[in-house]
Scaffold this motif. Structure first.
Motif, mmCIF file in Angstrom:
data_model
loop_
_atom_site.group_PDB
_atom_site.id
_atom_site.type_symbol
_atom_site.label_atom_id
_atom_site.label_comp_id
_atom_site.label_asym_id
_atom_site.label_seq_id
_atom_site.Cartn_x
_atom_site.Cartn_y
_atom_site.Cartn_z
ATOM 1 N N GLU A 401 0.824 -1.205 0.000
ATOM 2 C CA GLU A 401 0.000 0.000 0.000
ATOM 3 C C GLU A 401 0.860 1.258 0.000
ATOM 4 N N GLU A 402 1.887 1.291 0.857
ATOM 5 C CA GLU A 402 2.782 2.455 0.866
ATOM 6 C C GLU A 402 3.582 2.539 -0.429
ATOM 7 N N ASP A 403 3.923 1.390 -1.004
ATOM 8 C CA ASP A 403 4.611 1.399 -2.300
ATOM 9 C C ASP A 403 3.726 2.041 -3.365
ATOM 10 N N ARG A 404 2.437 1.719 -3.330
ATOM 11 C CA ARG A 404 1.502 2.279 -4.311
ATOM 12 C C ARG A 404 1.382 3.789 -4.153
ATOM 13 N N LEU A 405 1.275 4.251 -2.912
ATOM 14 C CA LEU A 405 1.127 5.683 -2.671
ATOM 15 C C LEU A 405 2.410 6.451 -3.003
ATOM 16 N N ALA A 406 3.544 5.771 -2.893
ATOM 17 C CA ALA A 406 4.834 6.410 -3.192
ATOM 18 C C ALA A 406 5.283 6.152 -4.624
ATOM 19 N N ALA A 407 4.361 5.752 -5.487
ATOM 20 C CA ALA A 407 4.714 5.336 -6.851
ATOM 21 C C ALA A 407 5.416 6.441 -7.630
ATOM 22 N N SER A 408 4.993 7.688 -7.442
ATOM 23 C CA SER A 408 5.631 8.794 -8.181
ATOM 24 C C SER A 408 7.090 8.958 -7.764
ATOM 25 N N TRP A 409 7.323 8.829 -6.476
ATOM 26 C CA TRP A 409 8.699 8.923 -5.967
ATOM 27 C C TRP A 409 9.541 7.763 -6.485
ATOM 28 N N ILE A 410 9.001 6.564 -6.497
ATOM 29 C CA ILE A 410 9.712 5.392 -6.996
ATOM 30 C C ILE A 410 9.996 5.550 -8.488
ATOM 31 N N ALA A 411 8.996 6.008 -9.244
ATOM 32 C CA ALA A 411 9.170 6.190 -10.689
ATOM 33 C C ALA A 411 10.238 7.241 -10.982
ATOM 34 N N GLU A 412 10.283 8.289 -10.179
ATOM 35 C CA GLU A 412 11.307 9.321 -10.365
ATOM 36 C C GLU A 412 12.704 8.725 -10.200
ATOM 37 N N GLY A 413 12.867 7.868 -9.203
ATOM 38 C CA GLY A 413 14.165 7.240 -8.990
ATOM 39 C C GLY A 413 14.566 6.323 -10.130
ATOM 40 N N THR A 414 13.603 5.602 -10.658
ATOM 41 C CA THR A 414 13.895 4.714 -11.790
ATOM 42 C C THR A 414 14.251 5.523 -13.031
ATOM 43 N N ALA A 415 13.519 6.601 -13.271
ATOM 44 C CA ALA A 415 13.755 7.425 -14.459
ATOM 45 C C ALA A 415 15.118 8.099 -14.429
ATOM 46 N N THR A 416 15.616 8.410 -13.249
ATOM 47 C CA THR A 416 16.903 9.120 -13.138
ATOM 48 C C THR A 416 18.067 8.180 -12.838
ATOM 49 N N ILE A 418 18.537 6.076 -10.313
ATOM 50 C CA ILE A 418 18.885 5.812 -8.921
ATOM 51 C C ILE A 418 18.874 4.309 -8.636
ATOM 52 N N ASP A 419 17.964 3.605 -9.281
ATOM 53 C CA ASP A 419 17.834 2.167 -9.019
ATOM 54 C C ASP A 419 19.071 1.372 -9.408
ATOM 55 N N SER A 420 19.903 1.909 -10.304
ATOM 56 C CA SER A 420 21.088 1.180 -10.758
ATOM 57 C C SER A 420 22.356 1.572 -10.021
ATOM 58 N N ARG A 421 22.252 2.520 -9.105
ATOM 59 C CA ARG A 421 23.425 2.875 -8.313
ATOM 60 C C ARG A 421 23.847 1.704 -7.426
ATOM 61 N N TYR A 422 25.134 1.683 -7.078
ATOM 62 C CA TYR A 422 25.708 0.507 -6.436
ATOM 63 C C TYR A 422 24.926 0.064 -5.199
ATOM 64 N N LYS A 423 24.761 0.943 -4.232
ATOM 65 C CA LYS A 423 24.095 0.565 -2.984
ATOM 66 C C LYS A 423 22.637 0.189 -3.222
ATOM 67 N N CYS A 424 21.985 0.910 -4.140
ATOM 68 C CA CYS A 424 20.575 0.637 -4.408
ATOM 69 C C CYS A 424 20.393 -0.694 -5.119
ATOM 70 N N ALA A 425 21.275 -0.970 -6.072
ATOM 71 C CA ALA A 425 21.150 -2.194 -6.862
ATOM 72 C C ALA A 425 21.352 -3.449 -6.022
ATOM 73 N N LEU A 426 22.007 -3.320 -4.871
ATOM 74 C CA LEU A 426 22.231 -4.482 -4.008
ATOM 75 C C LEU A 426 20.974 -4.916 -3.260
ATOM 76 N N ARG A 427 19.970 -4.030 -3.169
ATOM 77 C CA ARG A 427 18.773 -4.343 -2.396
ATOM 78 C C ARG A 427 17.787 -5.143 -3.243
ATOM 79 N N SER A 428 16.998 -5.960 -2.581
ATOM 80 C CA SER A 428 15.947 -6.704 -3.292
ATOM 81 C C SER A 428 14.976 -5.731 -3.946
ATOM 82 N N ASP A 429 14.512 -4.756 -3.186
ATOM 83 C CA ASP A 429 13.766 -3.613 -3.722
ATOM 84 C C ASP A 429 14.674 -2.404 -3.563
ATOM 85 N N TRP A 430 15.106 -1.817 -4.658
ATOM 86 C CA TRP A 430 16.157 -0.798 -4.600
ATOM 87 C C TRP A 430 15.801 0.368 -3.691
#
Length: 588
Positions: A401-416, A418-430
């Protein structure tokens, strides 16, 4: 003298070894706080981080001519070469060597001068020099070279300013070369060593028996744990070694402090001396006074022994008393939250409102040392930051539910990206950071003043720009008394002696150093906590420290006023020492 036959090795020189990024330089290795925007009140616009400038990757901060000449003149005092600079950069050391040798024999002075550098631009600089033989200036990765690869080897003198590149910026292939150098030399360098350390080690393969080494290295050689085996190695392989700190900052675009390394009698074990001078002129004077060295490591910097010797005696007595406790006996020390992209994860309230991030996904966090104004950080302090639209909220959605509400923030990170940065990429959910428990206290990591221990009454988290402190069970003393003891001139002087000085005069305290910091713990000292906290909040830090000294050192430990004064003089002298003064600069 210039060769007409051509300027440098072809790109396939030392096949398979042309890799990595190096240069004849020293890089300002300065700590940076975790910043999360251009200002605390401006609307947030995500900016992709700028690529690391080539100057920093190459460590391209070149040596002033006068400094290079002083070191070369000493290195060549016993003979006429040959001489090697393994990372010649702007050619300051090579041209200085050619000039020094031409004073003795004007014909063909450059014939005994050799250099290596991986940067093609440096080869072009060497080719343009009227003093150098082009065929002697080789474009290649020095760490991949062996003595048989370089003309003129072995060398009577090795000089230069090896690249100061942090371990995490060393390119993958060159990292392999660096570790091979450490393995061959049998010196146990940890993987955290910077590139200059490998250049220093590898240079010894090319030095003739009885030869001299004159290099500019970062102050890390006397401050970091990884440099301990290097200093031991110098005593084992040179008859005499000097580590001479230069207080004047020598390089444009950085306040990095440097140490002149002057070693003679290669092939014999001997002694090492650590000392310091103010200027290049002073360095020339001390090098011309012979090779006699002390048979032990001198305290560094020398002001600690000379101007502050009495303070050292008092400090040691406090450390040996039953009232002094290492901080690790009282608390566990951890680094703060590592997000991998603070600008994305840490936002202001208005920014998160605009993105629709739910309140449950927001967590209070202290991101900057400057937010810590007193000896306690309270809920009121934190609310003031949030109300001022400071970036003080960490985003960490929990569940679908919180993931759904934060979808714009998550999408912004993917578009820029952020999801492929070293520390982020190590997480199951970046985007889902592992959240620790909030610490009991904060300890400053890098600060222009003395380090502080601040009680965390807000229950906020903190970034890795600040250390997390958690009390051990059965503490047995009020945390407020520990914070007051941490503020004293005794703890501050110890931190100055044991911390790491960075460009710009900042003192950095690593977690391992913080654990060893001795705190004078006096039961009942918490009675001045509120007074000291108030003084700090008013910006009267020295008055606050004096109040802590009075309560802990004089009333608690029984020190005389004169003894407390010597501790203050020691601390003041050491703080003055780490503040940069600017020397002359040159081109090479």
């Amino acid at each position: 003298m210039r060769s007409e036959a051509g300027g440098r090795c072809a790109p396939d020189a030392f096949p398979g070894r042309m890799r990595g990024v190096v240069g004849n330089s020293i890089r300002g290795d300065q700590p940076q706080e975790s910043t999360v925007g251009e200002s605390e009140t401006a609307p947030f616009v995500y900016e992709a981080p700028a690529p690391v400038p080539k100057r920093r990757l190459l460590g391209a901060y070149y040596t002033p001519d006068d400094l290079a000449t002083v070191l070369v003149r000493w290195a060549l005092a016993d003979g006429n070469g040959p001489v090697l600079d393994p990372s010649y950069g702007g050619c300051a050391f090579l041209e200085a060597a050619a000039r020094v040798l031409s004073e003795r024999d004007p014909s063909g002075a450059g014939e005994g001068v050799y250099g290596v550098d991986i940067d093609p631009a440096c080869a072009e600089t060497a080719n343009a020099s009227e003093l150098l033989v082009q065929d002697h200036c080789i474009q290649a990765d020095f760490l991949g070279a062996s003595p048989s690869d370089l003309p003129g080897s072995p060398y009577a003198a090795i000089v230069g300013n090896p690249p100061y590149v942090r371990h995490h910026w060393i390119a993958g292939d060159q990292r392999e070369s660096a570790r091979a150098v450490a393995a061959w030399s049998a010196v146990p360098l940890p993987a955290t060593a910077s590139l200059w350390a490998y250049f220093l080690l590898h240079s010894l393969r090319f030095l003739a028996t009885g030869g001299r080494l004159a290099m500019l290295v970062p102050e890390a050689i006397v401050q970091t744990d990884y440099a301990v085996p290097l200093r031991t190695m110098l005593t084992e392989r040179f008859a005499n070694s000097r580590l001479i700190h230069l207080r004047d900052r020598q390089f444009e675009h950085t306040n990095e402090a440097v140490v002149a390394l002057a070693c003679s009698g290669f092939g014999r074990s001997g002694t090492i001396e650590t000392t310091a001078v103010g200027s290049v002129e002073d360095l020339g004077s001390i090098l011309s006074n012979g090779d006699a060295c002390a048979d032990h490591y001198a305290s560094f910097p020398p002001t600690a022994v000379e101007a502050g010797g009495a303070g050292i005696v008092v400090l040691k007595r406090i450390q040996q008393s039953a009232d002094a406790v290492r901080l690790e006996a009282l608390a566990s020390i951890k680094v703060g939250v590592v997000t991998g992209a603070n600008r994305h994860f840490i936002r202001s309230q208005a920014q998160l409102d605009s993105l629709g991030v739910p309140v449950g996904a927001r967590h209070g966090i202290v991101a900057r040392t400057k937010w810590l104004k007193g000896l306690a950080f309270t809920g009121t302090d934190y609310k003031a930051l949030v109300d001022a639209e400071a970036p003080a909220l960490l985003v960490r959605p929990e569940g679908s539910e919180e993931d759904r509400l934060a979808a714009s923030w998550i999408a912004e990170g993917t578009a820029t990206g952020i999801d492929s940065r070293y520390k982020c990429a190590l997480r199951s959910d970046w985007f889902r950071i592992d959240l620790p428990c909030s610490p009991d206290a904060f300890a400053t990591c890098a600060r222009a003043g003395s380090p502080l221990l601040i009680l965390n009454r807000s229950r906020c988290l903190n970034t890795n720009a600040i250390h997390s402190v958690r009390w051990k069970s059965g503490l047995g003393v009020a945390p407020e008394a520990v914070a007051v003891g941490f503020l004293t001139s005794a703890a501050s002087a110890w931190a100055e002696l044991s911390g790491r000085r960075y460009g710009g005069g900042v003192l950095k305290i690593e977690p391992g150093t913080l654990k060893r910091l001795p705190v004078a713990v006096v039961r009942g000292a918490e009675d001045v906590f509120d007074e000291v906290d108030h003084l700090l909040r008013e910006g009267r830090e020295e008055d606050a420290r004096s109040a802590a000294d009075e309560r802990v050192l004089r009333a608690g430990l029984g020190l005389r006023d004169s003894e407390i004064a010597t501790l203050r003089e020691l601390r003041a002298g050491l703080m003055e020492w780490r503040r940069p003064s600017r020397g002359s600069n040159g081109h090479g």
